[in-house]
Design an enzyme around this catalytic site. Structure first.
Site, PDB file in Angstrom:
ATOM      1  CB  CYS A  15     -74.936 -65.188 -41.229  1.00 45.10           C
ATOM      2  SG  CYS A  15     -74.525 -66.911 -41.051  1.00 45.10           S
ATOM      3  CE  LYS A  44     -78.971 -64.744 -40.325  1.00 45.22           C
ATOM      4  NZ  LYS A  44     -78.134 -65.984 -39.597  1.00 45.22           N
ATOM      5  CD  GLU A  79     -74.932 -65.400 -37.650  1.00 49.21           C
ATOM      6  OE1 GLU A  79     -74.392 -66.210 -38.001  1.00 49.21           O
ATOM      7  OE2 GLU A  79     -76.040 -65.218 -37.851  1.00 49.21           O
TER       8      GLU A  79
END
Lengths: 393, 393
Positions: free
Chosen positions: A239, A202, A126
């Site tokens: 994540c 995300k 990331e």
């Protein structure tokens, strides 16, 4: 063994207590995680020259092979994938352009090693192109954000993609100029010809510990895309999205066979969770998961507090690396080191996904209609939980 | 350590390879699982007389303590819970009434030990009152099914409940006479006064390996109830339901603080999954999970096949026990033995649930509305997966 005693020990805890010295045992317990070195996983023999290269360049190089049963109606679909974890290179007070360039140079060494190893799909961690500066809440770090179409990091990955005929997943801090300078946390998916197939933003943004990410960017608006590449159907769960089982599941329901989880997380916060979540996702959704964590300790120029009542300080704690691959059958690879840059190369036979679905049938026993109805009710402001109270209370 | 090397080893795998003899290491790898003996978990000092009793009666007795931080606005809510795993006692060709009585007598020893240990909520394994005979596909085993209101097993657990002022979860094969002899897989929740609070029927039914359960009973019709007892809000996720993340999640969304997972599963099928799934559920939903697995090898009177092409045989493989408790913060207890009856006693502070929710915020970052919408679309026959195809293919 017929009595289930596993050749002389009743539980794994006792075995470890018997053999591992106490001063190491306490550490081992903290990070202990599932590792099924069953028949489907074994180490791959990488070219000796690659091991030499990794040693000379001081990064960890490991490998694994996940096999599937032969089928009569279709050939094996073995794909060689790569996971890259990297430290930042220069101090965080160096000029930003120098920092970014130094990281690209370092990651380029591992990308080229992946290409030499025959990797066909590789993913970086990331926001690999910058320090994970969100702990500071300072906004000048937004300067690192770049275009998902033609930013420096994307162009760099496209070049590597063309050089090796390799799909590259490039997770960046995105600056969306077309939408009035909106900042996103984004993974760009680059096809094996260097073409941009698409991007994913995300879905779930943390507000925990030093992960002040909601200060910098909002929840993604790209749904749960699955990218159909020359080497399989791929998705990216960025994540903190790994803590959300429905996020994993939606990628699976859209047909993913391999989900990358590029991450950045530190030991004190999440290390006992790390070996559990990606592996559970692989099991529950009958796909492969490649979990990639940042590595190293990042120190920032100015002090900040961490919302834990402790004095102001300048470092983020240790990003513990430990990137690994988990398979739909519950097996997993060894992990990369906790403290070094690294490249993990794994051969995965994508046929294992459908074989596992046919065997376990989770996709058929899931009762999606019941949950669609339940979630519809839950999101109403007047939702009443189904609670049955002991009438004697 | 500042370099993250954990006192001398880069990865756990290397540590184990260094210390554990090869012939044991292969077994250890197969069952290796997460065990975070962090600050929140430590062994409880049980009364020595209880240990003597367990030794005399030849069952495994273990304990754990999960702590929470002190709060200013509410007191701790420590509950002592118990998990019981048991073998069948008589051969499966003994008269059914004798088999059932012998199991009750054995389980009664452990229930009374739990009561003596001060346990306030105890749970038995799935269909604890009978052999797990579903591998045979023979229907006479349905004779073991009994009323959830006044069957022998339920009455037996109500007596133990009254004797010790203890909530007892009693998972049985249920015969629903009011609905024309329908058979269900059901957990009866008995309050601390011996009153029946309610019941829950297994939501997800397996069709995998020897688990021919769909031959015997259908998907449950009780939703995701949470039982508000004198000792906290409790739910029951029966066996195969642990493979379904949404099932875990719906119990959490209804307010569960502790979810029992009474199960019956065998080594070859699921052992690498066992330490992962319940623990992931505890993490993802910020509640405690108590996972209980049957133990022993059950041999049946007549041979059956297992759908794996191997010759007909009479045993189910080894139910590997290994019951354990997982906490919302990612920590977990040691497990009971793989090969013996056992009682695991754990003190859990339910305050850890809300503390974990406040810290991590999964319940607030979950974007339930997005998933309600997604599942609504998915269950339509004309659902189109969100796939972005590389246009160069």
């Amino acid at each position: 063994m017929a009595d289930g005693s596993l050749g002389g020990f009743a539980t794994l805890e006792e075995l470890m207590e018997e053999y591992i010295p106490p001063e190491k045992l306490q550490h081992a317990r903290r990070v202990l995680y599932g590792l099924n070195m069953g028949e489907s996983v074994s180490a791959m023999m990488l070219d000796g020259a690659l091991a030499e290269r990794a040693k000379a360049m001081d990064f960890d190089l490991r490998s694994a092979v996940f096999r599937a049963a032969p089928e009569q109606m279709r050939p094996p679909r073995v794909v060689r994938i790569g996971l890259i974890q990297n430290k930042i290179v220069l101090p965080t007070d160096a000029p930003f352009t120098d920092q970014a360039m130094a990281i690209r140079e370092r990651v380029g060494q591992m990308l080229d090693t992946a290409g030499q190893a025959g990797v066909k799909v590789v993913c970086l961690q990331e926001a690999w192109h910058m320090p994970f500066a969100f702990c500071t809440r300072e906004k000048q770090w937004c300067e690192f954000a770049e275009s998902a179409e033609n930013g420096e990091s994307v162009l760099f990955c496209q070049a590597a993609s063309r050089r090796w005929g390799m799909v590259v997943i490039c997770p960046i801090l995105e600056r969306d100029a077309a939408h009035n300078e909106t900042v996103w946390n984004t993974a760009v998916v680059i096809g094996h010809n260097g073409n941009i197939i698409g991007k994913h933003r995300k879905n779930h943004i943390p507000r925990v510990g030093d992960f002040n990410e909601s200060t910098y960017y909002m929840e993604g608006n790209t749904g749960h895309p699955v990218f159909e590449t020359a080497f399989g159907r791929i998705a990216v769960n960025i994540c903190y999205g790994r803590h959300h089982p429905m996020n994993w599941q939606a990628f699976g329901m859209n047909g993913a066979e391999l989900v990358f989880n590029p991450a950045a997380t530190v030991g004190e916060l999440s290390e006992p969770l790390w070996p559990v979540e990606a592996r559970n996702a692989a099991i529950a959704n009958s796909y492969f998961v490649a979990a990639i964590n940042r590595v190293g300790t990042e120190v920032f120029p100015r002090e900040f507090t961490s919302g834990d009542g402790k004095p102001a300080h300048k470092d983020f704690g240790h990003f513990y690396g430990s990137s690994y691959v988990a398979a739909p059958d519950g097996s997993r690879s060894a992990s990369l080191a906790r403290h070094k840059d690294g490249l993990l190369v794994a051969d995965i036979d994508l046929n294992l996904c459908r074989q596992t679905k046919d065997k376990w049938g989770f996709q058929m026993t899931a009762r999606y209609d019941m949950y669609a109805e339940f979630f519809n009710r839950f999101v109403q402001p007047d939702f009443k939980p189904q609670i049955i109270r002991d009438p004697s209370l």
